[in-house]
Design a protein around this motif. Structure first.
Motif, PDB file in Angstrom:
ATOM      1  N   CYS A 200       0.816  -1.216   0.000  1.00 34.30           N
ATOM      2  CA  CYS A 200       0.000   0.000   0.000  1.00 34.30           C
ATOM      3  C   CYS A 200       0.850   1.267   0.000  1.00 34.30           C
ATOM      4  CB  CYS A 200      -0.947  -0.004   1.192  1.00 34.30           C
ATOM      5  SG  CYS A 200      -2.160  -1.335   1.113  1.00 34.30           S
ATOM      6  N   GLN A 201       2.139   1.113  -0.180  1.00 35.10           N
ATOM      7  CA  GLN A 201       3.037   2.268  -0.235  1.00 35.10           C
ATOM      8  C   GLN A 201       3.172   2.732  -1.681  1.00 35.10           C
ATOM      9  OE1 GLN A 201       6.982   1.543   1.271  1.00 35.10           O
ATOM     10  NE2 GLN A 201       7.497   3.704   1.288  1.00 35.10           N
ATOM     11  N   LYS A 202       2.962   4.035  -1.883  1.00 35.81           N
ATOM     12  CA  LYS A 202       3.078   4.590  -3.233  1.00 35.81           C
ATOM     13  C   LYS A 202       4.389   4.159  -3.874  1.00 35.81           C
ATOM     14  CE  LYS A 202       0.314   8.694  -2.255  1.00 35.81           C
ATOM     15  NZ  LYS A 202       0.333  10.147  -1.993  1.00 35.81           N
ATOM     16  N   GLY A 203       4.299   3.676  -5.114  1.00 39.09           N
ATOM     17  CA  GLY A 203       5.473   3.276  -5.865  1.00 39.09           C
ATOM     18  C   GLY A 203       5.814   1.802  -5.762  1.00 39.09           C
ATOM     19  N   VAL A 204       5.375   1.125  -4.707  1.00 39.59           N
ATOM     20  CA  VAL A 204       5.734  -0.288  -4.528  1.00 39.59           C
ATOM     21  C   VAL A 204       4.901  -1.213  -5.419  1.00 39.59           C
ATOM     22  CG1 VAL A 204       5.861  -2.208  -2.885  1.00 39.59           C
ATOM     23  CG2 VAL A 204       6.695   0.062  -2.226  1.00 39.59           C
ATOM     24  N   PRO A 205       3.563  -1.184  -5.340  1.00 39.86           N
ATOM     25  CA  PRO A 205       2.810  -2.146  -6.159  1.00 39.86           C
ATOM     26  C   PRO A 205       2.892  -1.854  -7.656  1.00 39.86           C
ATOM     27  CG  PRO A 205       1.302  -0.635  -5.103  1.00 39.86           C
ATOM     28  CD  PRO A 205       2.677  -0.356  -4.531  1.00 39.86           C
ATOM     29  N   GLU A 206       3.251  -0.635  -7.999  1.00 33.27           N
ATOM     30  CA  GLU A 206       3.405  -0.268  -9.413  1.00 33.27           C
ATOM     31  C   GLU A 206       4.654  -0.915 -10.015  1.00 33.27           C
ATOM     32  OE1 GLU A 206       1.346   3.226  -7.360  1.00 33.27           O
ATOM     33  OE2 GLU A 206       3.005   1.880  -6.907  1.00 33.27           O
ATOM     34  N   GLN A 207       5.623  -1.264  -9.186  1.00 34.59           N
ATOM     35  CA  GLN A 207       6.897  -1.823  -9.645  1.00 34.59           C
ATOM     36  C   GLN A 207       7.008  -3.328  -9.407  1.00 34.59           C
ATOM     37  OE1 GLN A 207       9.026   0.193 -11.282  1.00 34.59           O
ATOM     38  NE2 GLN A 207       7.478   1.782 -10.972  1.00 34.59           N
ATOM     39  N   LEU A 208       5.979  -3.923  -8.837  1.00 39.95           N
ATOM     40  CA  LEU A 208       6.046  -5.317  -8.404  1.00 39.95           C
ATOM     41  C   LEU A 208       5.133  -6.190  -9.260  1.00 39.95           C
ATOM     42  CD1 LEU A 208       7.374  -6.876  -5.997  1.00 39.95           C
ATOM     43  CD2 LEU A 208       5.216  -6.559  -4.784  1.00 39.95           C
ATOM     44  N   ALA A 209       5.625  -7.350  -9.661  1.00 38.75           N
ATOM     45  CA  ALA A 209       4.822  -8.321 -10.407  1.00 38.75           C
ATOM     46  C   ALA A 209       5.048  -9.701  -9.806  1.00 38.75           C
ATOM     47  CB  ALA A 209       5.190  -8.310 -11.883  1.00 38.75           C
ATOM     48  N   ALA A 210       4.030 -10.549  -9.862  1.00 39.86           N
ATOM     49  CA  ALA A 210       4.136 -11.903  -9.317  1.00 39.86           C
ATOM     50  C   ALA A 210       5.019 -12.787 -10.179  1.00 39.86           C
ATOM     51  CB  ALA A 210       2.752 -12.520  -9.173  1.00 39.86           C
ATOM     52  N   MET A 211       5.088 -12.465 -11.475  1.00 36.92           N
ATOM     53  CA  MET A 211       5.956 -13.221 -12.378  1.00 36.92           C
ATOM     54  C   MET A 211       6.509 -12.290 -13.444  1.00 36.92           C
ATOM     55  SD  MET A 211       3.267 -15.396 -14.726  1.00 36.92           S
ATOM     56  CE  MET A 211       2.433 -16.155 -13.362  1.00 36.92           C
ATOM     57  N   ALA A 212       7.667 -12.610 -13.939  1.00 34.55           N
ATOM     58  CA  ALA A 212       8.317 -11.778 -14.949  1.00 34.55           C
ATOM     59  C   ALA A 212       7.401 -11.589 -16.155  1.00 34.55           C
ATOM     60  CB  ALA A 212       9.628 -12.418 -15.386  1.00 34.55           C
ATOM     61  N   GLY A 213       7.233 -10.333 -16.543  1.00 36.01           N
ATOM     62  CA  GLY A 213       6.409 -10.008 -17.697  1.00 36.01           C
ATOM     63  C   GLY A 213       4.922  -9.997 -17.413  1.00 36.01           C
TER      64      GLY A 213
ATOM     65  N   HIS B 280      -8.382  -2.497   3.764  1.00 37.93           N
ATOM     66  CA  HIS B 280      -8.109  -1.991   5.106  1.00 37.93           C
ATOM     67  C   HIS B 280      -6.607  -2.101   5.350  1.00 37.93           C
ATOM     68  CE1 HIS B 280     -12.294  -1.969   6.738  1.00 37.93           C
ATOM     69  NE2 HIS B 280     -12.462  -2.725   5.666  1.00 37.93           N
ATOM     70  N   LEU B 281      -6.016  -1.044   5.848  1.00 37.95           N
ATOM     71  CA  LEU B 281      -4.575  -1.004   6.099  1.00 37.95           C
ATOM     72  C   LEU B 281      -4.326  -0.891   7.598  1.00 37.95           C
ATOM     73  CD1 LEU B 281      -1.651  -0.761   5.038  1.00 37.95           C
ATOM     74  CD2 LEU B 281      -2.043   1.691   4.806  1.00 37.95           C
ATOM     75  N   CYS B 282      -3.463  -1.740   8.125  1.00 36.56           N
ATOM     76  CA  CYS B 282      -3.143  -1.742   9.551  1.00 36.56           C
ATOM     77  C   CYS B 282      -2.264  -0.536   9.884  1.00 36.56           C
ATOM     78  CB  CYS B 282      -2.433  -3.041   9.921  1.00 36.56           C
ATOM     79  SG  CYS B 282      -2.083  -3.195  11.673  1.00 36.56           S
ATOM     80  N   GLN B 283      -2.873   0.470  10.451  1.00 34.02           N
ATOM     81  CA  GLN B 283      -2.136   1.693  10.757  1.00 34.02           C
ATOM     82  C   GLN B 283      -1.019   1.476  11.768  1.00 34.02           C
ATOM     83  OE1 GLN B 283      -4.544   5.065  11.786  1.00 34.02           O
ATOM     84  NE2 GLN B 283      -2.847   6.478  11.540  1.00 34.02           N
ATOM     85  N   PRO B 284      -1.195   0.648  12.821  1.00 28.33           N
ATOM     86  CA  PRO B 284      -0.089   0.449  13.767  1.00 28.33           C
ATOM     87  C   PRO B 284       1.152  -0.192  13.150  1.00 28.33           C
ATOM     88  CG  PRO B 284      -2.160  -0.233  14.753  1.00 28.33           C
ATOM     89  CD  PRO B 284      -2.434   0.035  13.305  1.00 28.33           C
ATOM     90  N   ALA B 285       1.021  -0.869  12.001  1.00 29.74           N
ATOM     91  CA  ALA B 285       2.169  -1.512  11.362  1.00 29.74           C
ATOM     92  C   ALA B 285       3.003  -0.539  10.526  1.00 29.74           C
ATOM     93  CB  ALA B 285       1.698  -2.668  10.478  1.00 29.74           C
TER      94      ALA B 285
ATOM     95  N   THR C 219       4.307   6.293   6.261  1.00 28.39           N
ATOM     96  CA  THR C 219       3.417   7.265   6.884  1.00 28.39           C
ATOM     97  C   THR C 219       2.114   7.282   6.094  1.00 28.39           C
ATOM     98  OG1 THR C 219       4.207   9.094   5.533  1.00 28.39           O
ATOM     99  CG2 THR C 219       5.344   8.723   7.652  1.00 28.39           C
ATOM    100  N   VAL C 220       1.096   7.838   6.679  1.00 27.28           N
ATOM    101  CA  VAL C 220      -0.203   7.934   6.024  1.00 27.28           C
ATOM    102  C   VAL C 220      -0.089   8.712   4.710  1.00 27.28           C
ATOM    103  CG1 VAL C 220      -2.556   8.832   6.257  1.00 27.28           C
ATOM    104  CG2 VAL C 220      -1.451   7.698   8.196  1.00 27.28           C
ATOM    105  N   SER C 221       0.829   9.662   4.649  1.00 31.27           N
ATOM    106  CA  SER C 221       0.959  10.495   3.452  1.00 31.27           C
ATOM    107  C   SER C 221       1.479   9.735   2.235  1.00 31.27           C
ATOM    108  CB  SER C 221       1.857  11.700   3.729  1.00 31.27           C
ATOM    109  OG  SER C 221       3.174  11.267   4.021  1.00 31.27           O
ATOM    110  N   ASN C 222       2.105   8.568   2.433  1.00 23.58           N
ATOM    111  CA  ASN C 222       2.588   7.834   1.259  1.00 23.58           C
ATOM    112  C   ASN C 222       1.830   6.522   1.035  1.00 23.58           C
ATOM    113  OD1 ASN C 222       3.817   6.343   3.297  1.00 23.58           O
ATOM    114  ND2 ASN C 222       5.846   6.353   2.372  1.00 23.58           N
ATOM    115  N   VAL C 223       0.549   6.524   1.409  1.00 22.86           N
ATOM    116  CA  VAL C 223      -0.336   5.385   1.195  1.00 22.86           C
ATOM    117  C   VAL C 223      -1.091   5.583  -0.119  1.00 22.86           C
ATOM    118  CG1 VAL C 223      -2.413   4.233   2.079  1.00 22.86           C
ATOM    119  CG2 VAL C 223      -0.559   4.843   3.646  1.00 22.86           C
TER     120      VAL C 223
END
Length: 131
Positions: A57-70, A89-94, A101-105
């Protein structure tokens, strides 16, 4: 021939607890795919991100991640699930433990929640899945 019946015409609630994250990308597409299928079958589906799953849920992470190449990116799977009606739902305490931070969700997150909220979701759902 055996007739398969997938729905019993009763409302169903499903909670998917997402603990997998960038260190195990091969585990990060299926929960969203299953969530989208279940939601399209009229189940009320919630995905709760905790532990390393919060990194998805961090900006930039799921956009760069794939389960398999291609393959499709994780954000594409997440957006498919959202389009089907899945709530995130995102676990805020984690967040501090993963230097977030909340600002980069990402904007796809519906609610910042607590561990108590996760316990309530699990105790009140029909099915709970863990990835």
């Amino acid at each position: 021939m055996v007739e398969r019946q997938y729905l019993d015409n009763e409302a169903k609630t499903v909670v998917i607890v997402m603990t997998s994250g960038p260190s195990t990308p091969h585990r990060c597409a299926t929960p969203f795919y299953m969530g989208a299928i279940l939601a399209s079958m009229d189940a009320d589906v919630k995905i709760f991100f905790t532990m390393e799953g919060v990194k998805l849920c961090q900006k930039g992470v799921p956009e760069q991640l794939a389960a398999m190449a291609g393959g499709k990116t994780i954000i594409e799977f997440m957006r498919d699930a959202k389009s089907a009606g899945v709530k995130f739902h995102l676990c805020q305490p984690a967040l501090p433990g993963y230097e977030m931070t909340v600002s980069n969700v990402i904007e796809e997150v519906d609610e910042l929640s607590s561990g108590g909220a996760l316990a309530d979701l699990i105790l009140s759902c029909d099915k709970a899945l863990f990835f």
